[in-house]
Design a protein around this motif. Structure first.
Motif, PDB file in Angstrom:
ATOM      1  N   ASN A 215       0.841  -1.304  -0.035  1.00 18.62           N
ATOM      2  CA  ASN A 215      -0.147  -0.049  -0.161  1.00 18.62           C
ATOM      3  C   ASN A 215       0.924   1.278  -0.046  1.00 18.62           C
ATOM      4  OD1 ASN A 215      -2.290  -1.510   2.053  1.00 18.62           O
ATOM      5  ND2 ASN A 215      -2.728  -1.178   0.050  1.00 18.62           N
ATOM      6  N   VAL A 216       0.226   2.493  -0.444  1.00 18.55           N
ATOM      7  CA  VAL A 216       0.810   3.648  -0.134  1.00 18.55           C
ATOM      8  C   VAL A 216       0.790   3.999   1.260  1.00 18.55           C
ATOM      9  CG1 VAL A 216       0.595   6.077  -0.768  1.00 18.55           C
ATOM     10  CG2 VAL A 216      -0.067   4.441  -2.450  1.00 18.55           C
ATOM     11  N   HIS A 217       1.858   4.370   1.803  1.00 23.98           N
ATOM     12  CA  HIS A 217       2.186   4.439   3.274  1.00 23.98           C
ATOM     13  C   HIS A 217       1.839   6.063   3.744  1.00 23.98           C
ATOM     14  CE1 HIS A 217       2.461   0.281   3.695  1.00 23.98           C
ATOM     15  NE2 HIS A 217       2.621   0.389   4.837  1.00 23.98           N
ATOM     16  N   ILE A 218       1.556   7.023   3.038  1.00 20.10           N
ATOM     17  CA  ILE A 218       1.363   8.105   3.401  1.00 20.10           C
ATOM     18  C   ILE A 218       0.005   8.500   4.075  1.00 20.10           C
ATOM     19  CG2 ILE A 218       0.737  10.599   2.542  1.00 20.10           C
ATOM     20  CD1 ILE A 218       2.297   9.601  -0.174  1.00 20.10           C
ATOM     21  N   ASN A 219       0.225   9.191   5.331  1.00 26.53           N
ATOM     22  CA  ASN A 219      -0.725   9.240   6.126  1.00 26.53           C
ATOM     23  C   ASN A 219      -1.587  10.729   6.082  1.00 26.53           C
ATOM     24  OD1 ASN A 219       0.874   7.433   8.709  1.00 26.53           O
ATOM     25  ND2 ASN A 219      -0.685   6.798   7.224  1.00 26.53           N
ATOM     26  N   ARG A 220      -2.790  10.763   5.849  1.00 24.55           N
ATOM     27  CA  ARG A 220      -3.641  12.044   5.789  1.00 24.55           C
ATOM     28  C   ARG A 220      -4.551  12.702   6.708  1.00 24.55           C
ATOM     29  NH1 ARG A 220      -2.322  13.408   0.082  1.00 24.55           N
ATOM     30  NH2 ARG A 220      -1.696  11.565  -1.024  1.00 24.55           N
ATOM     31  N   ASN A 221      -4.634  13.853   6.711  1.00 19.04           N
ATOM     32  CA  ASN A 221      -5.631  14.622   7.853  1.00 19.04           C
ATOM     33  C   ASN A 221      -7.062  14.027   7.336  1.00 19.04           C
ATOM     34  OD1 ASN A 221      -3.491  15.836   9.404  1.00 19.04           O
ATOM     35  ND2 ASN A 221      -3.570  17.265   7.648  1.00 19.04           N
ATOM     36  N   PRO A 222      -8.004  13.190   8.285  1.00 22.45           N
ATOM     37  CA  PRO A 222      -9.204  13.037   8.003  1.00 22.45           C
ATOM     38  C   PRO A 222     -10.191  14.132   8.041  1.00 22.45           C
ATOM     39  CG  PRO A 222      -8.501  12.042  10.097  1.00 22.45           C
ATOM     40  CD  PRO A 222      -7.247  12.542   9.662  1.00 22.45           C
ATOM     41  N   VAL A 223      -9.558  15.114   8.792  1.00 25.48           N
ATOM     42  CA  VAL A 223     -10.428  16.406   8.888  1.00 25.48           C
ATOM     43  C   VAL A 223      -9.626  17.561   8.972  1.00 25.48           C
ATOM     44  CG1 VAL A 223     -12.202  15.064  10.158  1.00 25.48           C
ATOM     45  CG2 VAL A 223     -10.497  16.203  11.277  1.00 25.48           C
ATOM     46  N   SER A 224     -10.277  18.577   8.766  1.00 24.36           N
ATOM     47  CA  SER A 224      -9.792  20.092   8.846  1.00 24.36           C
ATOM     48  C   SER A 224      -9.872  20.288  10.470  1.00 24.36           C
ATOM     49  CB  SER A 224     -10.209  20.986   7.984  1.00 24.36           C
ATOM     50  OG  SER A 224      -9.849  20.655   6.646  1.00 24.36           O
ATOM     51  N   GLY A 225      -8.845  21.255  10.896  1.00 23.89           N
ATOM     52  CA  GLY A 225      -9.293  21.851  12.240  1.00 23.89           C
ATOM     53  C   GLY A 225      -7.546  22.227  12.859  1.00 23.89           C
ATOM     54  N   VAL A 226      -7.824  22.090  14.179  1.00 27.35           N
ATOM     55  CA  VAL A 226      -6.687  22.499  15.074  1.00 27.35           C
ATOM     56  C   VAL A 226      -6.348  21.336  15.847  1.00 27.35           C
ATOM     57  CG1 VAL A 226      -5.597  24.039  16.938  1.00 27.35           C
ATOM     58  CG2 VAL A 226      -7.063  24.919  15.101  1.00 27.35           C
ATOM     59  N   VAL A 227      -5.033  21.048  15.918  1.00 28.68           N
ATOM     60  CA  VAL A 227      -4.513  19.861  16.475  1.00 28.68           C
ATOM     61  C   VAL A 227      -4.753  20.282  18.220  1.00 28.68           C
ATOM     62  CG1 VAL A 227      -2.539  18.485  17.017  1.00 28.68           C
ATOM     63  CG2 VAL A 227      -2.815  18.880  14.740  1.00 28.68           C
ATOM     64  N   SER A 228      -5.435  19.418  18.633  1.00 26.90           N
ATOM     65  CA  SER A 228      -5.705  19.705  20.382  1.00 26.90           C
ATOM     66  C   SER A 228      -4.954  19.001  20.954  1.00 26.90           C
ATOM     67  CB  SER A 228      -7.288  19.770  20.392  1.00 26.90           C
ATOM     68  OG  SER A 228      -7.787  18.533  20.027  1.00 26.90           O
ATOM     69  N   PHE A 229      -4.582  17.743  20.596  1.00 24.74           N
ATOM     70  CA  PHE A 229      -3.708  16.859  21.260  1.00 24.74           C
ATOM     71  C   PHE A 229      -2.774  16.036  20.398  1.00 24.74           C
ATOM     72  CE2 PHE A 229      -2.856  12.517  23.238  1.00 24.74           C
ATOM     73  CZ  PHE A 229      -2.659  12.928  24.461  1.00 24.74           C
ATOM     74  N   PHE A 230      -1.232  15.825  21.052  1.00 25.54           N
ATOM     75  CA  PHE A 230      -0.390  15.213  20.121  1.00 25.54           C
ATOM     76  C   PHE A 230       0.431  14.429  21.224  1.00 25.54           C
ATOM     77  CE2 PHE A 230       3.884  14.349  18.886  1.00 25.54           C
ATOM     78  CZ  PHE A 230       3.367  13.650  17.516  1.00 25.54           C
ATOM     79  N   ARG A 231       0.706  13.103  21.019  1.00 29.58           N
ATOM     80  CA  ARG A 231       1.704  12.341  21.855  1.00 29.58           C
ATOM     81  C   ARG A 231       2.413  11.515  21.235  1.00 29.58           C
ATOM     82  NH1 ARG A 231       0.654  15.827  24.722  1.00 29.58           N
ATOM     83  NH2 ARG A 231       0.122  15.795  26.863  1.00 29.58           N
ATOM     84  N   TYR A 232       3.754  11.231  21.152  1.00 26.49           N
ATOM     85  CA  TYR A 232       4.455  10.058  20.690  1.00 26.49           C
ATOM     86  C   TYR A 232       4.854   9.103  21.781  1.00 26.49           C
ATOM     87  CZ  TYR A 232       8.354   7.392  19.122  1.00 26.49           C
ATOM     88  OH  TYR A 232       9.180   6.262  18.692  1.00 26.49           O
ATOM     89  N   HIS A 233       4.681   7.920  21.453  1.00 31.41           N
ATOM     90  CA  HIS A 233       4.991   6.875  22.412  1.00 31.41           C
ATOM     91  C   HIS A 233       6.060   5.787  21.901  1.00 31.41           C
ATOM     92  CE1 HIS A 233       1.478   7.927  25.045  1.00 31.41           C
ATOM     93  NE2 HIS A 233       0.934   8.014  23.742  1.00 31.41           N
ATOM     94  N   ALA A 234       7.232   5.703  22.412  1.00 33.91           N
ATOM     95  CA  ALA A 234       7.964   4.505  21.989  1.00 33.91           C
ATOM     96  C   ALA A 234       7.582   3.127  22.289  1.00 33.91           C
ATOM     97  CB  ALA A 234       9.513   4.508  22.574  1.00 33.91           C
ATOM     98  N   GLY A 235       7.702   1.967  21.927  1.00 30.70           N
ATOM     99  CA  GLY A 235       6.872   0.870  22.196  1.00 30.70           C
ATOM    100  C   GLY A 235       7.775  -0.362  21.651  1.00 30.70           C
ATOM    101  N   LYS A 236       6.779  -1.355  21.523  1.00 32.81           N
ATOM    102  CA  LYS A 236       7.027  -2.740  20.919  1.00 32.81           C
ATOM    103  C   LYS A 236       6.613  -2.689  19.640  1.00 32.81           C
ATOM    104  CE  LYS A 236       6.074  -5.182  25.239  1.00 32.81           C
ATOM    105  NZ  LYS A 236       5.405  -6.327  25.961  1.00 32.81           N
ATOM    106  N   TYR A 237       6.987  -3.671  18.816  1.00 30.21           N
ATOM    107  CA  TYR A 237       6.665  -4.091  17.436  1.00 30.21           C
ATOM    108  C   TYR A 237       5.870  -5.196  17.133  1.00 30.21           C
ATOM    109  CZ  TYR A 237      10.030  -0.259  16.945  1.00 30.21           C
ATOM    110  OH  TYR A 237      10.603   0.970  17.264  1.00 30.21           O
ATOM    111  N   LEU A 238       4.603  -5.251  17.824  1.00 31.57           N
ATOM    112  CA  LEU A 238       3.801  -6.539  17.781  1.00 31.57           C
ATOM    113  C   LEU A 238       3.219  -6.353  16.169  1.00 31.57           C
ATOM    114  CD1 LEU A 238       1.736  -6.483  21.066  1.00 31.57           C
ATOM    115  CD2 LEU A 238       3.856  -7.775  20.487  1.00 31.57           C
TER     116      LEU A 238
END
Length: 219
Positions: free
Chosen positions: A103-126
């Motif tokens: 598949n094409v692996h580009i990710n696109r915004n599903p809606v328009s608006g303002v980012v109200s929350f963002f977090r990055y989590h390191a983790g496993k690779y299940l």
């Protein structure tokens, strides 16, 4: 074919490895035509595979504040009411899209608006279809407050092969529906959490296209 910027380094590394492998085969066993041509063919197929993975097709996205667009290409594997515990802490409709390596692996915004929350989590690779991949794997969580006040949360999740998540947004920025918010390398999944009163327009098993397929709509 246009190549996505995230692919430049990976393509260069693949080309270097293929060149070295072919040079070694040509140097050490030049008289074994079967082995030489087998390596040539496999090298060509590997390079084409890497190229197609990072392809970036042009898409004409039609924006509509009442619609929720698919954030990624792939297959719908989950549609269920669930408790979203990281940000909303209430029940939402979860729609999950599995992206295979083709598949094409580009990710696109599903809606328009303002980012109200963002977090990055390191983790496993299940593996991406594992039930606990949403909470245990490397991932980002992004919530966008739309122009009419409703919020949609979407989560990039790394899989067994996808070991690099890239994102282009942060809290407080304004995003436009259909524009790129990130990229995940080599197979993965995106979860979308919709309000309970949203209407889902896809069903399990549907093949969807990021920025083109309507995932659902606000009621």
């Amino acid at each position: 074919m246009t190549i996505h910027k995230e692919g430049y380094t990976s393509i260069a590394i693949a080309a270097l490895v293929i060149f070295i492998a072919n040079a070694l085969v040509h140097y050490f066993i030049p008289d074994n035509a079967l082995v030489v041509w087998t390596v040539y063919v496999l090298s060509f197929l590997l390079f084409v595979t890497v190229l197609q993975f990072f392809r970036s097709p042009r898409r004409r996205v039609v924006t509509d504040d009442n619609l929720i667009l698919c954030p990624a290409d792939g297959k719908v594997v989950v549609i269920e009411e669930t408790e979203e515990t990281e940000y909303f802490n209430d029940k939402r409709i979860q729609v999950s899209i599995f992206m295979s390596p083709i598949n094409v692996h580009i990710n696109r915004n599903p809606v328009s608006g303002v980012v109200s929350f963002f977090r990055y989590h390191a983790g496993k690779y299940l593996v991406a279809w594992h039930p606990k991949s949403s909470t245990l794997n490397e991932r980002t969580t992004i919530a966008v407050r739309t122009n009419h006040g409703k919020e949609v949360l979407f989560r990039q999740i790394a899989g067994a092969l996808a070991r690099r998540i890239v994102w282009y947004v942060e809290e407080g920025v304004t995003v436009k529906q259909g524009e790129e918010f990130g990229f995940i390398k080599f197979g993965s999944r995106v979860d979308v959490f919709l309000p309970l009163d949203a209407k889902v327009d896809v069903k399990i098993g549907d093949l969807v296209s990021g920025g083109l397929t309507v995932l659902g709509r606000f009621e």
